[in-house]
Write a protein that holds these residues in place. Structure first.
Motif, PDB file in Angstrom:
ATOM      1  N   GLU A  73     -14.484   2.646  -1.551  1.00 20.94           N
ATOM      2  CA  GLU A  73     -14.490   1.188  -1.434  1.00 20.94           C
ATOM      3  C   GLU A  73     -13.460   0.587  -2.382  1.00 20.94           C
ATOM      4  O   GLU A  73     -13.211   1.131  -3.460  1.00 20.94           O
ATOM      5  N   PRO A  74     -12.893  -0.574  -2.025  1.00 23.22           N
ATOM      6  CA  PRO A  74     -12.041  -1.289  -2.978  1.00 23.22           C
ATOM      7  C   PRO A  74     -12.847  -1.684  -4.216  1.00 23.22           C
ATOM      8  O   PRO A  74     -14.063  -1.878  -4.146  1.00 23.22           O
ATOM      9  N   GLU A  75     -12.162  -1.791  -5.342  1.00 25.43           N
ATOM     10  CA  GLU A  75     -12.808  -2.135  -6.611  1.00 25.43           C
ATOM     11  C   GLU A  75     -12.217  -3.430  -7.148  1.00 25.43           C
ATOM     12  O   GLU A  75     -10.996  -3.579  -7.212  1.00 25.43           O
ATOM     13  N   THR A  76     -13.076  -4.355  -7.548  1.00 25.45           N
ATOM     14  CA  THR A  76     -12.635  -5.581  -8.199  1.00 25.45           C
ATOM     15  C   THR A  76     -12.596  -5.343  -9.698  1.00 25.45           C
ATOM     16  O   THR A  76     -13.575  -4.881 -10.283  1.00 25.45           O
TER      17      THR A  76
ATOM     18  N   HIS B 283      -2.263   3.325  -2.855  1.00 25.39           N
ATOM     19  CA  HIS B 283      -2.979   2.247  -3.540  1.00 25.39           C
ATOM     20  C   HIS B 283      -2.275   0.909  -3.313  1.00 25.39           C
ATOM     21  O   HIS B 283      -1.096   0.861  -2.968  1.00 25.39           O
TER      22      HIS B 283
ATOM     23  N   TYR C  13       0.882  -1.167   0.000  1.00 26.93           N
ATOM     24  CA  TYR C  13       0.000   0.000   0.000  1.00 26.93           C
ATOM     25  C   TYR C  13       0.915   1.211   0.000  1.00 26.93           C
ATOM     26  O   TYR C  13       1.602   1.487   0.997  1.00 26.93           O
TER      27      TYR C  13
ATOM     28  N   VAL D 113      -8.104  -6.818  -6.827  1.00 28.10           N
ATOM     29  CA  VAL D 113      -8.867  -5.876  -6.019  1.00 28.10           C
ATOM     30  C   VAL D 113      -7.961  -4.678  -5.803  1.00 28.10           C
ATOM     31  O   VAL D 113      -6.840  -4.810  -5.305  1.00 28.10           O
TER      32      VAL D 113
ATOM     33  N   THR E 233      -7.318  -1.141  -4.019  1.00 26.13           N
ATOM     34  CA  THR E 233      -7.654  -0.288  -2.885  1.00 26.13           C
ATOM     35  C   THR E 233      -6.920   1.031  -3.071  1.00 26.13           C
ATOM     36  O   THR E 233      -5.710   1.038  -3.325  1.00 26.13           O
ATOM     37  N   ARG E 234      -7.666   2.138  -2.992  1.00 25.35           N
ATOM     38  CA  ARG E 234      -7.093   3.477  -3.194  1.00 25.35           C
ATOM     39  C   ARG E 234      -7.627   4.411  -2.121  1.00 25.35           C
ATOM     40  O   ARG E 234      -8.802   4.318  -1.749  1.00 25.35           O
TER      41      ARG E 234
END
Length: 96
Positions: free
Chosen positions: A55-58, A73, A30, A47, A49-50
């Motif tokens: 929310e995290p995005e798949t 990220h 991260y 996945v 994460t930013r």
């Protein structure tokens, strides 16, 4: 640990391309960069994460992602194999 091949080009080695082969056991740190990052997910699922998203995005490949300069990220690989091309077009000047 994913298999990462890095190539640096330009007079100051400022253009970097990473070719990444990984799988379900791999997660990137991260972190943020002082330059922008473009990611082409050729195969697999990650996945993302930013810190600029709620929310995290798949994301399932093929797909293209852009991470702006300074955004914290990480990428959590969810399939084996996962294949990515990560491009840092201006590593030494802050992504201008």
């Amino acid at each position: 640990m994913p298999d990462i091949t890095r190539m640096f080009r330009g007079p100051l080695n400022d253009f970097e391309v990473e070719v990444v082969f990984g799988g379900v056991e791999d997660t990137s740190p991260y972190e943020a960069h002082p330059y922008e990052e473009f990611v082409f997910l050729a195969e697999g699922e990650i996945v993302v994460t930013r810190d600029d998203k709620d929310e995290p995005e798949t994301v399932t490949g093929p797909a293209f992602l852009h991470v702006p300069t300074g955004v914290m990220h990480s990428f959590d690989l969810r399939q084996t194999p996962t294949r990515l091309v990560v491009i840092h077009p201006a590593r030494n000047d802050g992504g201008v």
